[in-house]
Every structure is written in structure tokens, then in C-alpha cells.
Design a protein around this motif. Structure first.
Motif, short mmCIF file in Angstrom:
data_model
loop_
_atom_site.label_atom_id
_atom_site.label_comp_id
_atom_site.label_asym_id
_atom_site.label_seq_id
_atom_site.Cartn_x
_atom_site.Cartn_y
_atom_site.Cartn_z
N UNK A 7 -64.83 -29.73 -25.60
CA UNK A 7 -65.15 -29.36 -24.31
C UNK A 7 -64.58 -30.46 -23.52
N UNK A 8 -64.04 -30.22 -22.17
CA UNK A 8 -63.80 -30.78 -21.14
C UNK A 8 -64.51 -30.68 -19.96
N UNK A 9 -65.26 -31.44 -19.26
CA UNK A 9 -66.18 -31.27 -18.05
C UNK A 9 -65.30 -31.89 -16.84
N UNK A 10 -65.02 -31.10 -15.80
CA UNK A 10 -64.44 -31.37 -14.59
C UNK A 10 -65.60 -31.12 -13.67
N UNK A 11 -65.56 -32.39 -12.77
CA UNK A 11 -66.57 -32.51 -11.92
C UNK A 11 -65.80 -32.95 -10.57
N UNK A 12 -65.70 -32.45 -9.51
CA UNK A 12 -65.03 -32.68 -8.32
C UNK A 12 -63.60 -32.91 -8.56
N UNK A 13 -62.68 -32.51 -9.38
CA UNK A 13 -61.47 -32.65 -9.56
C UNK A 13 -61.35 -33.74 -10.74
N UNK A 29 -62.80 -25.79 -20.74
CA UNK A 29 -62.90 -26.72 -19.37
C UNK A 29 -63.88 -25.96 -18.56
N UNK A 30 -64.80 -26.84 -18.41
CA UNK A 30 -66.12 -26.23 -17.92
C UNK A 30 -66.56 -27.31 -16.54
N UNK A 31 -67.42 -26.80 -15.90
CA UNK A 31 -67.51 -27.24 -14.42
C UNK A 31 -68.14 -26.43 -13.43
N UNK A 32 -68.88 -27.27 -12.38
CA UNK A 32 -69.50 -26.16 -11.57
C UNK A 32 -68.45 -25.75 -10.55
N UNK A 33 -68.87 -24.66 -9.69
CA UNK A 33 -68.15 -23.95 -8.84
C UNK A 33 -67.22 -25.24 -8.08
N UNK A 34 -65.92 -24.93 -7.68
CA UNK A 34 -65.25 -25.82 -6.79
C UNK A 34 -64.89 -27.19 -7.64
N UNK A 35 -65.18 -27.17 -9.08
CA UNK A 35 -64.74 -28.36 -9.86
C UNK A 35 -63.52 -28.74 -9.88
N UNK A 36 -62.47 -27.43 -9.94
CA UNK A 36 -61.15 -27.29 -9.93
C UNK A 36 -60.61 -26.97 -11.34
N UNK A 37 -61.34 -26.15 -11.93
CA UNK A 37 -61.12 -25.59 -13.31
C UNK A 37 -59.98 -24.32 -12.96
N UNK A 80 -77.83 -34.21 -21.58
CA UNK A 80 -78.45 -33.72 -20.65
C UNK A 80 -78.16 -34.38 -19.30
N UNK A 81 -78.32 -35.60 -19.35
CA UNK A 81 -77.86 -36.56 -18.05
C UNK A 81 -76.58 -36.14 -17.26
N UNK A 82 -75.39 -36.14 -18.36
CA UNK A 82 -74.18 -35.84 -18.21
C UNK A 82 -74.06 -34.56 -17.41
N UNK A 83 -74.67 -33.48 -18.34
CA UNK A 83 -74.74 -32.09 -17.68
C UNK A 83 -75.35 -32.02 -16.17
N UNK A 84 -76.49 -32.69 -15.87
CA UNK A 84 -77.09 -32.52 -14.84
C UNK A 84 -76.37 -33.33 -13.54
N UNK A 85 -75.82 -34.15 -14.08
CA UNK A 85 -74.67 -34.99 -13.06
C UNK A 85 -73.61 -34.21 -12.54
N UNK A 86 -73.09 -33.16 -13.51
CA UNK A 86 -72.13 -32.13 -13.26
C UNK A 86 -72.61 -30.97 -12.86
N UNK A 87 -73.75 -30.75 -12.23
CA UNK A 87 -74.40 -29.55 -11.81
C UNK A 87 -74.24 -28.60 -13.00
N UNK A 88 -74.45 -28.83 -14.25
CA UNK A 88 -74.36 -27.75 -15.25
C UNK A 88 -75.86 -27.80 -16.20
N UNK A 89 -75.83 -26.88 -16.99
CA UNK A 89 -77.25 -27.03 -17.94
C UNK A 89 -76.86 -26.56 -19.30
#
Lengths: 259, 270
Positions: free
Chosen positions: A206-212, A37-45, A227-236
Motif C-alpha cells: 500500500x502507498x499512502x498519499x497525503x496532500x500530493x 494507492x490510498x488517501x483522503x479526498x483530494x490527496x491526488x490519487x 493508527x497514528x499514520x492513518x489518522x495523520x492522513x485522515x484515514x482509519x
């Protein structure tokens, strides 16, 4: 139905200050899967992870472990089934010695002296920390603490292993050792991590969480190509999927030859 | 602050001493708790000018330390540290109580000095007994024993959590003080203003950390009951241990053993 299945249905969590940490999260993780379960800081992981063994109770929605819905009555059984390794081992290790810390869970399960000893020894040997049994946890290195924290959970013989940022704060060698160790486990495994190379190594899904909210749920390879999805979720992309840092992956061979 | 962190690690060492198999360690925790209780009552119930009658009580810590193989110097340092608080309590006794109680040659010793010395001896004995109890039993087992002796479970658990919280608080205090010191450049920082904020943050942070530790405990099946790893029962050895020591303390408290011995010896030489 197997005990190894984790199912979340329309999960929502609102903190007392009004922060909505996760919104309408649903997924089903089946027997033996290894899921990140991945995501930026504060994504709700971390919030999501804490719902899996009832450390947090959802504002709405439901968690099921196998056939058992998570409720106050089923908590003891679910906490035995779902072993949780926390991000900071210092929060998890609180007894005077490593042995006593690993024995804490089995003693709470009501096991007797010899059986507890056997479980502790086996769990510590499994993570390669048998020699640390008499040491106080605060004297261990970061890598050793992480191993002991995993042993404290393994000693309870869980069916599902949930780990919050397992490789954070580890040096490259300890990280590689831990990845090899986790690969050996046959449990259903759920990780949260910012270490996407580890995710690529260990998790088929993999599950991407973004803003909950769940933004993607699928095969790790496919998700990391987007890459587009990763960038939108503040990931690389993971480093291993990026080009050579010197020549940007265009003249990899030449760059290495020159070096 | 390095000294706070060092003090915490030093205190945690006391718990580690309990992990041994000496004849004292293997005795059931309830017997040790009861003996320590009788010992403390016998010591503190002496009047505040008593000196000589307290001295025979040193036999208990001496025998226990020897049998349990506890590090003498380490315990002495800890006892000395706590005794400074007793010293602060009684420091004005010699000022207020100037009645001469003993005369050695031309030197008169006032009641204030005697009561200060008595207070120090009693604090050394009682604090020492408490350290020996934890060092040979472990705090978890002591709380469990108190519960088995009839203390409500809620109090026992609270005592245990309080003991754990001290370590969490001291850990966080050490880190925050260090961070503050490093940015104070050897001065007072912002004085009371920054100190007030620091204490507030400490409270909130330790609260959060204590909550995370509690969650980790719940995740490993904690349901409000602590289990000591060492399994023991109250058998004959415990009964002898309890009766033997308690009888000795009662005898030492009731009869003036030191005075009688002194009279005997001076009688022989007359």
C-alpha cells in the motif's frame, strides 16, 4: 526488462489553476504486484493514476512502463500495456451496445473482425457478463456496468491493470463478486480506493498519499496497524481490523452470544 | 426531468435498431447515404405548392421499413415530434397566403393551406428517410461512410462527437432539472436567475464529463478514427440499390407520375 513494471520518478503535477496535485512522487511497482494507492479526498490519487497511461502529462518527473519512458511517441504502446478502468463506468461506456463498447479497444488496435469477436466474447465471459452482450450499457445495473467496464479493458489484453475506486457504488454482493474476480487476475494491479477492506483482501503493498506527497509505502498489514499514520492522513483502519462495533472488540464472544 | 431522460433513452433506441442483419442493414453504408441524399434532394426540390407529386415518394420509406423490420409506430412518433417544428415554421402560411388555388364544391382551399401541407409532407419524408438511414446503419457507420465519400475526417469526427455530446447534455439536463424541480415545490424556483445559473453549470459539467469520456476513449487506443464493427464493401448489390432507387427518384421528380396515372384512370372511366 518486463513490460509489467511501473516506475514513477519525482513526479509532479500542477493544474492550470495553480493547484499542486502531486509533489515529488516516486515508486516502482514490479511484475505481478498488487498495489493500493490510498488517501483522503483530494490527496491526488486519481491525478496520479491518470499519469500512468498518459491521460495527464506530468509537469515534471518521469513515468516508465517497463523499458519505455512515457512520451507522446510511446503513448499508443503504453495505452495498450496499461489498461485503465475509470471510477464511473458511465464515462467509460459510450457505444450503443455492450458488444460494440468492448470491441472499441480491439478495433482501435487494428484487429480484424473475427479476432475482435473472439476478444470481446472472451473478455465478457471472463467477467461473467457474456449474457449482456446485446444490451445497451445504460440499461445495466451498477455492478454489471463495472464488470463490462473491466471487460472493455481486458479485451485489449493489457499487462497492467489500473483501477480507480473499483468497488465504489456497488452493493455488498456485487462488491464481493468483483473482489473475487480481481483476485483471479495475474496482471500487475494498481488500485485507488477508500474501501480499505478490499485493499486488505487484494493488495500486499500500500502507498499512502497525503496532500500530493507519499507518506508511506510498504506492506499493507504493517501500514494498517499504524493508527497514528492513518489518522495523520485522515484515514482509519479497515472495518475488519477494528473491534466489534457493539462492544468495541473487548467482549466479542459474549456480545455475539447475547445477540 | 423524467421526460428528458425518457426522450434520450428513446433516441438511443434508434441506434440499437442498427444492430440487425436484414437485407437493408447489410448494405454498405455509403450506398444508403447516397440514396438518402438523392431522395432528400428530389423531395425538397419540389415547389412549395406541390402535393400530389410528393405522394409516390412514400414508397421509399414504406419499402425500407418493411424490409428492415423497423418498428413503424416508434418511427411515426419520432417523425410526428419533429414535424411539429415544420408546423411551427409554416403555421402562418394560411394567414398570409389567401389566394384560392382549389375549389371543392363551395369550399375554396387557399395556397397557404396547400403550402403548409406540402411542407409537412416534405418534412415527414425527409426526416423519415434520415431516421431510416440511422436506424439501418448506425450513426458511427454513417459518419464513416461520409468520410469515405470524401468528407474531411475532421468534420466526420466532429459530427460524431456532436451526436455523442447531445446524449451527455441531455443526461445532465435531466438530472439538473429534476433537482431544481424538487426544490422548487411546484413553483417557478427563482425564475430566470436560477435558470441562468443552471445553464452555466450544465455547460461546465457537460464539458467536464465530455472530457472524461474523451480520456476514456484515448485510454482505449482512440486516435481520431472510428471503426464500425460491420465490415462491408461497395459491391454489385450496393450498385443496384443505388441505381435502382436513384433512378426511381429522378423519374418521380422529372415526370408527373401521379398526374399521368390520374389521367389514365379518369380516361378509362370516361
Amino acid at each position: 526488462m518486463s513490460h509489467h513494471i511501473v516506475e514513477a520518478k519525482n513526479l509532479q503535477h500542477v493544474y492550470p489553476d495553480g493547484t499542486v496535485a502531486i509533489k515529488d512522487v516516486s515508486f516502482c511497482i514490479t511484475h505481478g504486484e498488487s498495489v493500493a494507492i490510498i488517501g483522503a479526498n483530494g490527496a491526488g490519487k486519481s491525478t496520479l493514476l491518470q499519469h500512468l497511461n498518459g491521460c495527464l502529462i506530468a509537469t515534471s518527473g518521469q513515468i516508465r512502463i517497463g523499458d519505455t519512458p512515457l512520451s507522446k511517441g510511446t503513448l499508443p504502446d503504453i495505452r495498450r500495456t496499461v489498461g485503465m478502468v475509470f471510477q464511473y463506468p458511465d464515462d467509460q461506456l459510450f457505444m450503443p451496445t455492450v458488444f460494440e463498447d468492448v470491441a472499441f479497444g480491439p478495433l482501435n488496435l487494428g484487429l480484424s473482425g473475427d479476432e475482435v469477436d473472439q476478444r470481446v466474447v472472451e473478455a465478457l465471459e471472463r467477467v461473467g457478463a457474456g449474457h449482456l452482450r446485446t444490451k445497451p450499457p445504460y440499461n445495466l445495473s451498477g455492478g454489471e456496468k463495472k464488470r463490462v467496464a473491466i471487460a472493455t479493458v481486458l479485451a485489449m489484453a493489457p499487462d497492467i491493470l489500473v483501477m480507480d475506486e473499483p468497488t465504489s457504488g456497488l452493493d455488498p454482493f456485487a462488491r464481493r463478486q468483483l473482489i473475487s474476480l480481481l483476485r483471479e487476475f495475474q496482471h500487475t494491479k494498481i488500485f485507488t480506493s477508500h474501501d480499505l477492506d478490499m485493499v486488505l483482501d487484494l493488495c500486499q503493498r500500500t502507498i499512502i498519499l497525503h496532500e500530493g506527497v507519499i507518506m508511506a509505502d510498504g506492506p499493507t498489514d504493517e501500514i494498517f496497524q499504524n493508527e497514528e499514520l492513518l489518522a495523520a492522513c485522515r484515514l482509519e483502519k479497515p472495518f475488519s481490523m477494528q473491534g466489534c462495533p457493539v462492544c468495541n472488540g473487548k467482549t466479542n464472544t459474549k456480545c455475539h452470544d447475547a445477540g | 426531468m423524467a421526460s428528458i431522460s425518457a426522450a434520450v433513452i428513446d433516441l438511443k433506441r434508434l441506434e440499437l435498431l442498427a444492430d440487425s442483419d436484414s437485407p437493408v442493414h447489410v448494405i454498405d453504408a455509403r450506398a444508403k447515404v447516397l440514396v438518402t441524399f438523392v431522395f432528400i434532394v428530389a423531395v425538397v426540390s419540389h415547389n412549395s405548392y406541390e402535393l400530389a407529386r410528393l405522394l409516390p415518394f412514400f414508397i421509399f420509406p414504406t419499402v425500407m421499413i418493411a424490409l428492415a423490420g423497423l418498428p413503424m409506430l416508434y418511427l411515426a412518433r419520432k417523425i410526428a415530434l419533429i414535424s411539429t417544428f415544420a408546423l411551427m415554421v409554416g403555421i402562418f402560411n394560411p394567414v398570409f397566403d389567401r389566394t384560392i388555388l382549389y375549389q371543392i364544391g363551395q369550399w375554396g382551399i387557399s395556397g397557404g393551406w396547400i403550402s403548409l401541407l406540402s411542407l409537412l409532407i416534405r418534412s415527414m419524408l425527409t426526416v423519415g428517410a434520415a431516421f431510416i438511414l440511422v436506424g439501418t446503419t448506425g450513426f458511427t457507420a454513417v459518419c464513416q461512410a461520409l468520410e469515405r465519400l470524401g468528407m474531411p475526417q475532421l468534420f466526420a469526427i466532429q459530427l460524431l462527437f456532436l451526436h455523442r455530446y447531445i446524449f451527455v447534455l441531455a443526461d445532465e439536463t435531466g438530472r439538473s432539472s429534476r433537482a431544481r424541480e424538487l426544490r422548487s415545490c411546484g413553483r417557478k424556483g427563482l425564475g430566470v436567475a436560477s435558470f441562468g445559473s443552471l445553464v452555466g453549470h450544465l455547460l461546465l459539467r457537460t464539458w467536464q464529463k465530455a472530457e472524461r469520456i474523451h480520456i476514456a476513449m484515448l485510454a482505449r487506443g482512440f486516435v481520431g478514427r472510428f471503426h464500425a464493427h460491420r465490415q462491408s464493401s461497395f459491391g454489385k448489390a450496393e450498385l443496384y440499390f443505388l441505381l435502382g432507387w436513384s433512378s426511381l427518384f429522378i423519374v418521380l421528380r422529372t415526370f408527373d407520375v401521379t398526374g399521368t396515372l390520374g389521367t389514365l384512370i379518369t380516361g378509362i372511366f370516361k
